[in-house]
Design an enzyme around this catalytic site. Structure first.
Site, PDB file in Angstrom:
ATOM      1  CE  LYS A  25      12.987 -52.269 -94.938  1.00  0.00           C
ATOM      2  NZ  LYS A  25      13.695 -51.336 -94.052  1.00  0.00           N
ATOM      3  NE  ARG A  57      28.253 -60.594 -88.047  1.00  0.00           N
ATOM      4  CZ  ARG A  57      27.119 -61.219 -87.799  1.00  0.00           C
ATOM      5  NH1 ARG A  57      26.941 -61.824 -86.621  1.00  0.00           N
ATOM      6  NH2 ARG A  57      26.154 -61.241 -88.692  1.00  0.00           N
ATOM      7  CB  THR A  58      30.615 -59.473 -92.865  1.00  0.00           C
ATOM      8  OG1 THR A  58      29.913 -60.319 -91.963  1.00  0.00           O
ATOM      9  CG2 THR A  58      31.139 -60.286 -94.037  1.00  0.00           C
ATOM     10  CG  ASP A  91      14.064 -47.496 -94.356  1.00  0.00           C
ATOM     11  OD1 ASP A  91      13.070 -47.195 -93.673  1.00  0.00           O
ATOM     12  OD2 ASP A  91      14.327 -48.660 -94.713  1.00  0.00           O
ATOM     13  CE1 TYR A 124       9.924 -49.824 -83.420  1.00  0.00           C
ATOM     14  CE2 TYR A 124      11.494 -48.844 -84.943  1.00  0.00           C
ATOM     15  CZ  TYR A 124      10.401 -49.655 -84.707  1.00  0.00           C
ATOM     16  OH  TYR A 124       9.795 -50.291 -85.750  1.00  0.00           O
TER      17      TYR A 124
HETATM   18  P1  NDP Z   1      19.934 -56.556 -91.759  1.00  0.00           P
HETATM   19  O1  NDP Z   1      19.658 -57.956 -91.365  1.00  0.00           O
HETATM   20  O2  NDP Z   1      19.807 -56.146 -93.175  1.00  0.00           O
HETATM   21  O3  NDP Z   1      21.437 -56.163 -91.309  1.00  0.00           O
HETATM   22  C1  NDP Z   1      21.933 -56.580 -90.096  1.00  0.00           C
HETATM   23  C2  NDP Z   1      23.294 -55.911 -89.798  1.00  0.00           C
HETATM   24  O4  NDP Z   1      23.610 -56.177 -88.437  1.00  0.00           O
HETATM   25  C3  NDP Z   1      24.440 -56.413 -90.632  1.00  0.00           C
HETATM   26  O5  NDP Z   1      25.378 -55.383 -90.851  1.00  0.00           O
HETATM   27  C4  NDP Z   1      25.059 -57.494 -89.736  1.00  0.00           C
HETATM   28  O6  NDP Z   1      26.435 -57.674 -89.939  1.00  0.00           O
HETATM   29  C5  NDP Z   1      24.858 -56.866 -88.379  1.00  0.00           C
HETATM   30  N1  NDP Z   1      24.792 -57.873 -87.321  1.00  0.00           N
HETATM   31  C6  NDP Z   1      23.805 -58.773 -87.153  1.00  0.00           C
HETATM   32  N2  NDP Z   1      24.066 -59.535 -86.063  1.00  0.00           N
HETATM   33  C7  NDP Z   1      25.261 -59.097 -85.565  1.00  0.00           C
HETATM   34  C8  NDP Z   1      26.052 -59.473 -84.470  1.00  0.00           C
HETATM   35  N3  NDP Z   1      25.663 -60.460 -83.655  1.00  0.00           N
HETATM   36  N4  NDP Z   1      27.183 -58.791 -84.221  1.00  0.00           N
HETATM   37  C9  NDP Z   1      27.557 -57.784 -85.043  1.00  0.00           C
HETATM   38  N5  NDP Z   1      26.854 -57.374 -86.112  1.00  0.00           N
HETATM   39  C10 NDP Z   1      25.714 -58.027 -86.368  1.00  0.00           C
HETATM   40  O7  NDP Z   1      18.984 -55.665 -90.800  1.00  0.00           O
HETATM   41  P2  NDP Z   1      18.337 -54.246 -91.132  1.00  0.00           P
HETATM   42  O8  NDP Z   1      19.378 -53.390 -91.719  1.00  0.00           O
HETATM   43  O9  NDP Z   1      17.057 -54.426 -91.858  1.00  0.00           O
HETATM   44  O10 NDP Z   1      17.939 -53.715 -89.671  1.00  0.00           O
HETATM   45  C11 NDP Z   1      18.928 -53.281 -88.746  1.00  0.00           C
HETATM   46  C12 NDP Z   1      18.250 -52.592 -87.560  1.00  0.00           C
HETATM   47  O11 NDP Z   1      17.644 -51.381 -87.977  1.00  0.00           O
HETATM   48  C13 NDP Z   1      17.124 -53.432 -86.921  1.00  0.00           C
HETATM   49  O12 NDP Z   1      17.216 -53.286 -85.526  1.00  0.00           O
HETATM   50  C14 NDP Z   1      15.871 -52.759 -87.431  1.00  0.00           C
HETATM   51  O13 NDP Z   1      14.796 -52.931 -86.542  1.00  0.00           O
HETATM   52  C15 NDP Z   1      16.311 -51.308 -87.503  1.00  0.00           C
HETATM   53  N6  NDP Z   1      15.511 -50.518 -88.444  1.00  0.00           N
HETATM   54  C16 NDP Z   1      14.885 -49.394 -87.956  1.00  0.00           C
HETATM   55  C17 NDP Z   1      14.134 -48.606 -88.792  1.00  0.00           C
HETATM   56  C18 NDP Z   1      13.441 -47.409 -88.242  1.00  0.00           C
HETATM   57  O14 NDP Z   1      12.581 -46.828 -88.939  1.00  0.00           O
HETATM   58  N7  NDP Z   1      13.780 -46.979 -87.053  1.00  0.00           N
HETATM   59  C19 NDP Z   1      13.973 -48.923 -90.229  1.00  0.00           C
HETATM   60  C20 NDP Z   1      14.701 -50.117 -90.638  1.00  0.00           C
HETATM   61  C21 NDP Z   1      15.434 -50.871 -89.757  1.00  0.00           C
HETATM   62  P3  NDP Z   1      27.014 -58.646 -91.117  1.00  0.00           P
HETATM   63  O15 NDP Z   1      27.043 -57.790 -92.346  1.00  0.00           O
HETATM   64  O16 NDP Z   1      28.352 -59.007 -90.624  1.00  0.00           O
HETATM   65  O17 NDP Z   1      26.054 -59.804 -91.215  1.00  0.00           O
END
Ligand code: NDP
Length: 294
Positions: free
Chosen positions: A78, A164-165, A114, A234
């Site tokens: 993205k 988390r961060t 989105d 989902y």
């Molecule tokens: P990113 O990788 O960009 O972001 C991940 C986020 O999750 C960050 O904020 C990260 O925190 C946090 N995170 C990851 N691992 C952990 C952990 N173990 N504990 C706590 N926080 C954690 O992912 P996306 O934003 O692209 O996707 C996020 C979700 O949204 C996915 O499940 C994706 O499938 C879903 N999604 C659904 C869509 C839909 O149409 N329904 C569209 C797009 C996404 P940190 O900043 O600390 O790293």
């Protein structure tokens, strides 16, 4: 596929679009878009392409040269799609990420559906208008940022961000303008809507600050009657976050509706036609508007 082209499809005039990501075999986007083309009798075809990290700019140049009409963009591309496009929508300039590329007059134009897709589903599927409401978002990644910006623009009274961060949480919260701020897990109790937008929705993932064990189940258990708990994920349909929130009395909804609505908006950007939503819901075996029990 056009009814008039039956038996002679695809042909030389068939228009192409697709989705790029890695991994990609799980994607439901071809089902959604091709169902839309079939419903409108359009001579179009939509395919999934696995494009490795780093190869996105070359894939975009190739897609444009081959005459594709548009690309949906998913993980991990993205940010790269936003950077590689010739033009960016105002939304993409803010988010520095794109889930849509439209090829038009020899140019690639990056957009993001989105956030609007999330709001569409919230309003039509959950009957919830965020205007003047307190909303909370768990996460600060690409999807969370799109949702935070959309909620701020939709007039939410307060957008609370738990991540988390901490630094990434601050940056994400700023997208909601003066109404956005970082918050603690304890503050989720005051929200009308809690959105789980991390990629840690699966049982057994590492914890958000302050939660142990299965953090998403623990956070879901903090939800209450009168709240909506929304998980952008989902798969599984009912995450541990949603299961715990439902047990605690909250109304729950998964991300399938957002998926359908963001695809519907892409469909219109690619084809110029209103998306046949009913056919797109049916393609993933759900009644129009989604499953009230999801
Ligand atoms: P990113 O990788 O960009 O972001 C991940 C986020 O999750 C960050 O904020 C990260 O925190 C946090 N995170 C990851 N691992 C952990 C952990 N173990 N504990 C706590 N926080 C954690 O992912 P996306 O934003 O692209 O996707 C996020 C979700 O949204 C996915 O499940 C994706 O499938 C879903 N999604 C659904 C869509 C839909 O149409 N329904 C569209 C797009 C996404 P940190 O900043 O600390 O790293």
């Amino acid at each position: 596929m056009s009814a008039g082209t039956k038996g002679r499809w695809p042909g030389g005039a068939t228009q192409l679009a697709g989705v790029v990501g890695d991994p990609i075999s799980h994607t439901m986007s071809p089902l959604l878009h091709n169902a839309g083309y079939a419903a409108l009798g359009l001579d179009w075809c939509y395919l999934a392409f696995r494009v490795g990290r780093g190869d996105l700019p070359e894939a975009m140049r190739g897609a444009r040269a081959l005459g594709l009409r548009g690309l949906s963009v998913t993980t991990p591309h993205k940010e790269a799609a936003a950077a590689a496009a010739d033009q960016r929508s105002a939304l993409v300039e803010r988010l520095e990420a794109a889930n849509t590329v439209v090829f038009r007059h020899g140019m690639s134009v990056a957009d993001s559906t989105d956030g609007a897709g999330f709001l569409d589903d919230l309003r039509t599927g959950a009957d919830f208008d965020p205007a003047d409401k307190t909303v909370a978002v768990l996460g600060a990644g690409g999807a969370a940022r799109a949702v935070i910006l959309a909620l701020g623009q939709a007039g939410a009274a307060e957008v609370l961000v738990v991540n988390r961060t901490a630094a990434r949480g601050e940056t994400a919260a700023a997208l909601a303008g003066a109404t956005g701020r970082t918050a603690t897990i304890e503050e989720l109790a005051g929200a009308d809507l809690v959105v789980q937008a991390t990629s840690a929705g699966l049982r057994g993932s590492a914890s958000l600050a302050g939660a142990a064990g299965d953090p998403m189940a623990e956070i879901g258990a903090r939800c209450r009657p009168g709240q909506i708990a929304y998980d952008l994920g989902y798969h599984p349909a009912v995450s541990s976050f949603l299961a715990a929130a439902s047990a605690a009395g909250a109304e729950v909804r998964n991300g399938l509706g957002m998926l359908v609505h963001q695809a519907a908006r892409q469909f219109s950007l690619f084809t110029g036609e209103p998306a046949p939503l009913q056919a797109m819901w049916a393609a993933i075996d759900l009644p129009s508007g989604g499953d009230p029990g999801q």
